[in-house]
Design an enzyme around this catalytic site. Structure first.
Site, PDB file in Angstrom:
ATOM      1  N   ASN A 160       3.227  74.470  56.332  1.00 24.68           N
ATOM      2  CA  ASN A 160       3.636  75.305  57.470  1.00 24.68           C
ATOM      3  C   ASN A 160       4.056  76.717  57.071  1.00 24.68           C
ATOM      4  O   ASN A 160       3.859  77.648  57.852  1.00 24.68           O
ATOM      5  CB  ASN A 160       4.807  74.597  58.189  1.00 24.68           C
ATOM      6  N   ALA A 161       4.634  76.888  55.874  1.00 20.05           N
ATOM      7  CA  ALA A 161       5.200  78.205  55.531  1.00 20.05           C
ATOM      8  C   ALA A 161       4.122  79.284  55.598  1.00 20.05           C
ATOM      9  O   ALA A 161       2.982  79.072  55.171  1.00 20.05           O
ATOM     10  CB  ALA A 161       5.811  78.162  54.130  1.00 20.05           C
ATOM     11  N   GLY A 162       4.497  80.420  56.140  1.00 16.92           N
ATOM     12  CA  GLY A 162       3.528  81.517  56.233  1.00 16.92           C
ATOM     13  C   GLY A 162       4.242  82.834  56.459  1.00 16.92           C
ATOM     14  O   GLY A 162       5.393  82.857  56.897  1.00 16.92           O
ATOM     15  N   ILE A 163       3.553  83.906  56.128  1.00 17.21           N
ATOM     16  CA  ILE A 163       4.124  85.247  56.308  1.00 17.21           C
ATOM     17  C   ILE A 163       3.067  86.178  56.917  1.00 17.21           C
ATOM     18  O   ILE A 163       1.876  85.870  56.886  1.00 17.21           O
ATOM     19  CB  ILE A 163       4.599  85.859  54.965  1.00 17.21           C
ATOM     20  N   THR A 164       3.559  87.300  57.420  1.00 17.27           N
ATOM     21  CA  THR A 164       2.632  88.353  57.869  1.00 17.27           C
ATOM     22  C   THR A 164       2.972  89.651  57.130  1.00 17.27           C
ATOM     23  O   THR A 164       4.115  89.824  56.665  1.00 17.27           O
ATOM     24  CB  THR A 164       2.771  88.641  59.381  1.00 17.27           C
TER      25      THR A 164
ATOM     26  N   GLY B  43      -0.572  79.380  69.084  1.00 22.02           N
ATOM     27  CA  GLY B  43      -0.663  80.735  69.619  1.00 22.02           C
ATOM     28  C   GLY B  43       0.669  81.430  69.382  1.00 22.02           C
ATOM     29  O   GLY B  43       1.424  81.047  68.479  1.00 22.02           O
TER      30      GLY B  43
ATOM     31  N   GLN C 245      -4.427  92.493  61.306  1.00 20.40           N
ATOM     32  CA  GLN C 245      -4.116  91.214  60.652  1.00 20.40           C
ATOM     33  C   GLN C 245      -5.285  90.677  59.816  1.00 20.40           C
ATOM     34  O   GLN C 245      -5.516  89.467  59.781  1.00 20.40           O
ATOM     35  CB  GLN C 245      -3.718  90.190  61.726  1.00 20.40           C
TER      36      GLN C 245
ATOM     37  N   TYR D 127      -3.925  88.162  57.242  1.00 17.48           N
ATOM     38  CA  TYR D 127      -3.400  86.952  57.882  1.00 17.48           C
ATOM     39  C   TYR D 127      -4.531  86.145  58.514  1.00 17.48           C
ATOM     40  O   TYR D 127      -4.628  84.927  58.328  1.00 17.48           O
ATOM     41  CB  TYR D 127      -2.384  87.388  58.943  1.00 17.48           C
TER      42      TYR D 127
ATOM     43  N   ILE E 256       9.059  77.244  63.477  1.00 26.18           N
ATOM     44  CA  ILE E 256       8.200  76.094  63.790  1.00 26.18           C
ATOM     45  C   ILE E 256       8.450  74.956  62.794  1.00 26.18           C
ATOM     46  O   ILE E 256       8.502  73.780  63.163  1.00 26.18           O
ATOM     47  CB  ILE E 256       6.705  76.522  63.768  1.00 26.18           C
TER      48      ILE E 256
HETATM   49  N1  LIG Z   1       5.454  82.281  65.323  1.00 31.23           N
HETATM   50  C1  LIG Z   1       4.204  82.434  65.733  1.00 31.23           C
HETATM   51  O1  LIG Z   1       3.915  83.076  66.752  1.00 31.23           O
HETATM   52  C2  LIG Z   1       3.079  81.766  64.985  1.00 31.23           C
HETATM   53  C3  LIG Z   1       1.817  81.720  65.570  1.00 31.23           C
HETATM   54  C4  LIG Z   1       0.763  81.107  64.900  1.00 31.23           C
HETATM   55  C5  LIG Z   1       0.971  80.544  63.655  1.00 31.23           C
HETATM   56  N2  LIG Z   1       2.207  80.606  63.093  1.00 31.23           N
HETATM   57  C6  LIG Z   1       2.361  80.016  61.771  1.00 31.23           C
HETATM   58  O2  LIG Z   1       3.346  79.004  61.814  1.00 31.23           O
HETATM   59  C7  LIG Z   1       4.016  78.922  60.562  1.00 31.23           C
HETATM   60  C8  LIG Z   1       5.510  79.036  60.772  1.00 31.23           C
HETATM   61  O3  LIG Z   1       5.772  80.282  61.405  1.00 31.23           O
HETATM   62  P1  LIG Z   1       7.229  80.662  61.961  1.00 31.23           P
HETATM   63  O4  LIG Z   1       7.001  81.600  63.074  1.00 31.23           O
HETATM   64  O5  LIG Z   1       8.030  79.434  62.182  1.00 31.23           O
HETATM   65  O6  LIG Z   1       7.788  81.478  60.695  1.00 31.23           O
HETATM   66  P2  LIG Z   1       9.280  81.927  60.344  1.00 31.23           P
HETATM   67  O7  LIG Z   1      10.189  81.702  61.514  1.00 31.23           O
HETATM   68  O8  LIG Z   1       9.124  83.304  59.794  1.00 31.23           O
HETATM   69  O9  LIG Z   1       9.694  80.904  59.165  1.00 31.23           O
HETATM   70  C9  LIG Z   1       9.000  80.937  57.978  1.00 31.23           C
HETATM   71  C10 LIG Z   1       9.438  79.807  57.056  1.00 31.23           C
HETATM   72  O10 LIG Z   1       8.556  79.848  55.919  1.00 31.23           O
HETATM   73  C11 LIG Z   1       9.310  80.019  54.721  1.00 31.23           C
HETATM   74  N3  LIG Z   1       8.584  80.860  53.788  1.00 31.23           N
HETATM   75  C12 LIG Z   1       8.181  82.155  53.951  1.00 31.23           C
HETATM   76  N4  LIG Z   1       7.555  82.597  52.845  1.00 31.23           N
HETATM   77  C13 LIG Z   1       7.569  81.564  51.961  1.00 31.23           C
HETATM   78  C14 LIG Z   1       7.114  81.413  50.624  1.00 31.23           C
HETATM   79  N5  LIG Z   1       6.508  82.408  49.961  1.00 31.23           N
HETATM   80  N6  LIG Z   1       7.330  80.243  49.999  1.00 31.23           N
HETATM   81  C15 LIG Z   1       7.939  79.207  50.639  1.00 31.23           C
HETATM   82  N7  LIG Z   1       8.396  79.290  51.905  1.00 31.23           N
HETATM   83  C16 LIG Z   1       8.225  80.462  52.555  1.00 31.23           C
HETATM   84  C17 LIG Z   1      10.606  80.690  55.185  1.00 31.23           C
HETATM   85  O11 LIG Z   1      11.627  80.492  54.188  1.00 31.23           O
HETATM   86  P3  LIG Z   1      12.912  81.487  54.117  1.00 31.23           P
HETATM   87  O12 LIG Z   1      13.794  81.094  55.263  1.00 31.23           O
HETATM   88  O13 LIG Z   1      13.509  81.233  52.784  1.00 31.23           O
HETATM   89  O14 LIG Z   1      12.385  82.887  54.296  1.00 31.23           O
HETATM   90  C18 LIG Z   1      10.839  79.973  56.498  1.00 31.23           C
HETATM   91  O15 LIG Z   1      11.416  78.697  56.281  1.00 31.23           O
HETATM   92  C19 LIG Z   1       3.442  80.066  59.714  1.00 31.23           C
HETATM   93  O16 LIG Z   1       2.427  79.572  58.873  1.00 31.23           O
HETATM   94  C20 LIG Z   1       2.842  81.002  60.740  1.00 31.23           C
HETATM   95  O17 LIG Z   1       1.802  81.767  60.209  1.00 31.23           O
HETATM   96  C21 LIG Z   1       3.260  81.192  63.729  1.00 31.23           C
END
Ligand SMILES: NC(=O)c1ccc[n+]([C@@H]2O[C@H](COP(=O)([O-])OP(=O)(O)OC[C@H]3O[C@@H](n4cnc5c(N)ncnc54)[C@H](OP(=O)(O)O)[C@@H]3O)[C@@H](O)[C@H]2O)c1
Length: 271
Positions: free
Chosen positions: A104-108, A210, A166, A169, A29
């Site tokens: 935006n950055a987040g983990i699960t 979502g 979760q 989270y 995202i």
């Molecule tokens: N995908 C979904 O279904 C969904 C739904 C609702 C909300 N979200 C939220 O949307 C956001 C983005 O999600 P995504 O699905 O795009 O995630 P993603 O594909 O897993 O990408 C995560 C990004 O965050 C960075 N990151 C992870 N841990 C970090 C840390 N400790 N410090 C700095 N950067 C960090 C990663 O860097 P590296 O590449 O170096 O690991 C990567 O650039 C998150 O907050 C997530 O909770 C996602």
């Protein structure tokens, strides 16, 4: 390019002259947010934590696609307050200003409550909630000096509904909504007190995606994913670009009367 990507990639000038820092901006995202910001004329700084290869791949692609926009990458763990402050300083040094911060950055680290370890709890709260606090604190200081800025939190529908396995989270993402509303109130109060308002003001909003098609969902088994899709009124996962367009809308100068709000982008999953 998918039809959705084509529909959502229209260019404009909503962010021309602005500098946006997107944490976790090199994948998923966040990468879509960086691209939509650039398509609206912003210079972009993308944060990431450890995946150098993905960051380099994204840098190359971004610079090919947006040769006229400034771009930088900033490595740091947002679970660490010092890294948060350092990366904000780096962005301001490199680009001379910071207009838009996207947390935006987040983990699960999913596990049911009874199985969740202290580490699973702490790490997810540190990265998803405390990181956004430290980054916003540092950015707000800079934005208050100028009387303008935009902060957008990427929370989650799970912060609104809860989610099995979760607790960490969901609590962190719900916490982001309280942080958004408090920051929105404090920023508005401080801008008014300073008398420095140029009409743009400082706004703070949250977006709650979502289920969105990124690597974050890779760990979810197909069977579970099918079950999730069946619960989404629109019957499919979201695309990162569908989240990104709401973020660039909120970041625009003209969105200055929208603050403290939560914007759902979830295919109707929560209504
Ligand atoms: N995908 C979904 O279904 C969904 C739904 C609702 C909300 N979200 C939220 O949307 C956001 C983005 O999600 P995504 O699905 O795009 O995630 P993603 O594909 O897993 O990408 C995560 C990004 O965050 C960075 N990151 C992870 N841990 C970090 C840390 N400790 N410090 C700095 N950067 C960090 C990663 O860097 P590296 O590449 O170096 O690991 C990567 O650039 C998150 O907050 C997530 O909770 C996602």
């Amino acid at each position: 390019m998918t039809a959705t990507q084509e529909r959502t990639s229209r260019t404009g000038d909503k962010l021309s002259g602005r500098v946006a820092f997107v944490t976790g901006g090199t994948r998923g995202i966040g990468a879509a947010i960086c691209r939509s910001m650039a398509a609206q004329g912003a210079d972009v700084a993308a944060g990431y934590s450890g995946n150098d290869e993905a960051a380099e791949r994204f840098r190359k692609q971004f610079c090919d696609d947006f040769p006229d926009q400034g771009f930088s990458v900033h490595k740091g763990d947002i679970g660490n307050p010092d890294d948060c402050r350092r990366t904000i300083d780096e962005v301001i040094q490199e680009h001379g200003r910071l207009d838009v911060l996207v947390n935006n950055a987040g983990i699960t680290a999913d596990r049911t409550v009874l199985k969740m370890t202290d580490d699973d709890w702490r790490r997810v709260v540190d990265v998803n909630l405390s990181g956004a606090f430290y980054l916003s604190q540092a950015a707000l200081k800079h934005m208050l000096e100028r009387g303008s800025g935009r902060i957008v939190m990427i929370s989650s529908v799970i912060g609104e509904t809860g989610g099995i396995g979760q607790a960490n989270y969901s609590s962190a993402k719900a916490g982001l909504l309280g942080l958004t509303k408090t920051l929105a109130r404090e920023a508005a109060m401080q801008v008014q007190r300073s008398g420095k308002t140029d009409g743009l003001g400082i706004t703070v909003n949250a977006v709650t995606p979502g289920y969105t098609a990124t690597e974050m969902l890779d760990s979810v088994p197909d069977k579970v994913l099918d079950g999730l899709k069946a619960k989404i009124p629109l019957g499919r996962l979201g695309e990162p670009e569908e989240v990104a367009r709401v973020v660039h809308f909120l970041a625009a100068d003209a969105s200055g009367y929208i603050t403290g709000q939560v914007w759902g982008v979830n295919g109707g999953l929560d209504m």
